[in-house]
Design a protein around this motif. Sequence first.
Motif, PDB file in Angstrom:
ATOM      1  N   PRO A  66       0.833  -1.205   0.000  1.00  0.00           N
ATOM      2  CA  PRO A  66       0.000   0.000   0.000  1.00  0.00           C
ATOM      3  C   PRO A  66       0.865   1.250   0.000  1.00  0.00           C
ATOM      4  N   PRO A  67       0.336   2.357  -0.475  1.00  0.00           N
ATOM      5  CA  PRO A  67       1.076   3.623  -0.428  1.00  0.00           C
ATOM      6  C   PRO A  67       1.122   4.164   0.993  1.00  0.00           C
ATOM      7  N   PRO A  68       1.926   5.201   1.239  1.00  0.00           N
ATOM      8  CA  PRO A  68       1.932   5.825   2.575  1.00  0.00           C
ATOM      9  C   PRO A  68       0.549   6.354   2.942  1.00  0.00           C
ATOM     10  N   SER A  69       0.276   6.383   4.231  1.00  0.00           N
ATOM     11  CA  SER A  69      -1.013   6.890   4.698  1.00  0.00           C
ATOM     12  C   SER A  69      -1.110   8.395   4.447  1.00  0.00           C
ATOM     13  N   PRO A  70      -2.251   8.873   4.010  1.00  0.00           N
ATOM     14  CA  PRO A  70      -2.422  10.323   3.816  1.00  0.00           C
ATOM     15  C   PRO A  70      -2.485  11.048   5.145  1.00  0.00           C
ATOM     16  N   LEU A  71      -2.128  12.324   5.122  1.00  0.00           N
ATOM     17  CA  LEU A  71      -2.284  13.139   6.319  1.00  0.00           C
ATOM     18  C   LEU A  71      -3.758  13.459   6.540  1.00  0.00           C
ATOM     19  N   PRO A  72      -4.209  13.466   7.786  1.00  0.00           N
ATOM     20  CA  PRO A  72      -5.598  13.845   8.079  1.00  0.00           C
ATOM     21  C   PRO A  72      -5.741  15.357   8.093  1.00  0.00           C
TER      22      PRO A  72
ATOM     23  N   THR B  91       1.833  21.564  17.991  1.00  0.00           N
ATOM     24  CA  THR B  91       2.759  20.601  17.396  1.00  0.00           C
ATOM     25  C   THR B  91       2.269  19.179  17.624  1.00  0.00           C
ATOM     26  N   HIS B  92       2.571  18.321  16.633  1.00  0.00           N
ATOM     27  CA  HIS B  92       2.357  16.873  16.751  1.00  0.00           C
ATOM     28  C   HIS B  92       0.963  16.528  17.272  1.00  0.00           C
ATOM     29  N   ILE B  93      -0.032  17.052  16.609  1.00  0.00           N
ATOM     30  CA  ILE B  93      -1.398  16.786  17.041  1.00  0.00           C
ATOM     31  C   ILE B  93      -1.808  15.381  16.603  1.00  0.00           C
ATOM     32  N   ASN B  94      -2.786  14.833  17.278  1.00  0.00           N
ATOM     33  CA  ASN B  94      -3.254  13.476  16.991  1.00  0.00           C
ATOM     34  C   ASN B  94      -4.726  13.489  16.614  1.00  0.00           C
ATOM     35  N   GLU B  95      -5.085  14.421  15.754  1.00  0.00           N
ATOM     36  CA  GLU B  95      -6.473  14.535  15.325  1.00  0.00           C
ATOM     37  C   GLU B  95      -6.515  15.169  13.935  1.00  0.00           C
ATOM     38  N   PRO B  96      -7.590  14.982  13.198  1.00  0.00           N
ATOM     39  CA  PRO B  96      -7.710  15.641  11.888  1.00  0.00           C
ATOM     40  C   PRO B  96      -7.686  17.153  12.052  1.00  0.00           C
ATOM     41  N   ALA B  97      -7.155  17.835  11.043  1.00  0.00           N
ATOM     42  CA  ALA B  97      -7.027  19.289  11.124  1.00  0.00           C
ATOM     43  C   ALA B  97      -7.418  19.935   9.808  1.00  0.00           C
ATOM     44  N   THR B  98      -7.862  21.171   9.924  1.00  0.00           N
ATOM     45  CA  THR B  98      -8.052  22.050   8.769  1.00  0.00           C
ATOM     46  C   THR B  98      -7.165  23.260   8.997  1.00  0.00           C
ATOM     47  N   LEU B  99      -6.299  23.542   8.025  1.00  0.00           N
ATOM     48  CA  LEU B  99      -5.318  24.607   8.154  1.00  0.00           C
ATOM     49  C   LEU B  99      -5.529  25.635   7.053  1.00  0.00           C
ATOM     50  N   CYS B 100      -5.707  26.900   7.433  1.00  0.00           N
ATOM     51  CA  CYS B 100      -5.872  27.994   6.477  1.00  0.00           C
ATOM     52  C   CYS B 100      -4.597  28.827   6.444  1.00  0.00           C
TER      53      CYS B 100
ATOM     54  N   VAL C  12       4.133  26.559   4.167  1.00  0.00           N
ATOM     55  CA  VAL C  12       3.333  25.332   3.999  1.00  0.00           C
ATOM     56  C   VAL C  12       4.050  24.119   4.578  1.00  0.00           C
ATOM     57  N   PRO C  13       5.286  23.787   4.149  1.00  0.00           N
ATOM     58  CA  PRO C  13       5.927  22.605   4.744  1.00  0.00           C
ATOM     59  C   PRO C  13       6.255  22.758   6.220  1.00  0.00           C
ATOM     60  N   VAL C  14       6.571  23.997   6.665  1.00  0.00           N
ATOM     61  CA  VAL C  14       6.861  24.197   8.086  1.00  0.00           C
ATOM     62  C   VAL C  14       5.615  23.908   8.923  1.00  0.00           C
ATOM     63  N   LEU C  15       4.485  24.453   8.522  1.00  0.00           N
ATOM     64  CA  LEU C  15       3.251  24.255   9.280  1.00  0.00           C
ATOM     65  C   LEU C  15       2.798  22.800   9.259  1.00  0.00           C
ATOM     66  N   VAL C  16       2.842  22.188   8.088  1.00  0.00           N
ATOM     67  CA  VAL C  16       2.414  20.788   7.981  1.00  0.00           C
ATOM     68  C   VAL C  16       3.290  19.891   8.845  1.00  0.00           C
ATOM     69  N   SER C  17       4.601  20.104   8.776  1.00  0.00           N
ATOM     70  CA  SER C  17       5.511  19.269   9.554  1.00  0.00           C
ATOM     71  C   SER C  17       5.409  19.555  11.050  1.00  0.00           C
ATOM     72  N   ARG C  18       5.023  20.766  11.414  1.00  0.00           N
ATOM     73  CA  ARG C  18       4.822  21.093  12.830  1.00  0.00           C
ATOM     74  C   ARG C  18       3.572  20.389  13.368  1.00  0.00           C
ATOM     75  N   LEU C  19       2.536  20.355  12.567  1.00  0.00           N
ATOM     76  CA  LEU C  19       1.286  19.737  13.008  1.00  0.00           C
ATOM     77  C   LEU C  19       1.356  18.218  13.039  1.00  0.00           C
ATOM     78  N   PHE C  20       2.049  17.649  12.046  1.00  0.00           N
ATOM     79  CA  PHE C  20       2.068  16.192  11.907  1.00  0.00           C
ATOM     80  C   PHE C  20       3.491  15.700  11.713  1.00  0.00           C
ATOM     81  N   ASP C  21       3.720  14.447  12.065  1.00  0.00           N
ATOM     82  CA  ASP C  21       4.987  13.809  11.734  1.00  0.00           C
ATOM     83  C   ASP C  21       4.928  13.388  10.281  1.00  0.00           C
ATOM     84  N   ALA C  22       5.074  14.393   9.383  1.00  0.00           N
ATOM     85  CA  ALA C  22       4.773  14.204   7.975  1.00  0.00           C
ATOM     86  C   ALA C  22       5.718  13.251   7.276  1.00  0.00           C
ATOM     87  N   CYS C  23       6.894  13.049   7.813  1.00  0.00           N
ATOM     88  CA  CYS C  23       7.878  12.218   7.126  1.00  0.00           C
ATOM     89  C   CYS C  23       7.883  10.777   7.627  1.00  0.00           C
ATOM     90  N   ASN C  24       6.954  10.407   8.495  1.00  0.00           N
ATOM     91  CA  ASN C  24       6.896   9.031   8.967  1.00  0.00           C
ATOM     92  C   ASN C  24       6.339   8.101   7.897  1.00  0.00           C
TER      93      ASN C  24
END
Length: 239
Positions: free
Chosen positions: A70-76, A182-191, A227-239
């Motif tokens: 399977p491909p990597p899991s999408p970010l929520p 940082t490192h939240i464990n829930e779905p997010a909407t980011l503007c 964009v990459p700073v915020l996404v990586s701050r919210l999620f462990d995007a590179c896992n």
Amino acid sequence: MNLALLFEDDFVSADRAVLTGRRLAHLNSVLKVSEGDLVPVGLVNGDIGTGLVVGLSDTEVVLQVELSEPPPSPLPLTLVLAMPRPKMFRRVLQTCASLGVKDIWLINAYKVEKSFWQTPWLSEENLRENKVLGLEQARDTLMPRVHIRKLFKPFVEDELPALLHNTRALVAHPGTDTPCPTHINEPATLCIGPEGGFTAYEVDKLVEAGCEAVHLGRRILRVETAVPVLVSRLFDACN
């Protein structure tokens, strides 16, 4: 290209695909493949695996394809992004695809120039090309969805509240009181606003819709950096 993304119309049989154009050029000039080599491949919106080079010419490469993982899991994450400058937009879109962002809403804002909406990068063909480039970089296959909304107020009042439902809703804006979590464990909407940021009115409307205004500190970042700073701050995007 760390993975050759395959489409259904690339297949000439159940397990054999023929590649031409950009992907052929990359396999020839960068990977320098020969018959018998294995290359990483993935089916768009499907599994990833390998392609055995069983035919190679100046005009095409024929791969015997086996898909097994399977491909990597999408970010929520739902990303609401004020339309960036066209020369920046393609890089931002590729970055989003590489990071695993699958739901992208391009919106208007006061500081978005009208000419930005005329860019050819918003054509379906160019949107797909840049999403593909981002997916191939990250060895992913799940195609992001891009929604275009050219009217700010109707979007924020009529559509955004539903997007925010059951998510951590944030608007990134310099000068606000709350640091970005940082490192939240829930779905997010980011503007994220345009170069120069959202206006005070726009931030107020986003907050009224249910967003929390947050900041990244004293430094003001370009959109392509934020964009990459915020996404990586919210999620462990590179896992």
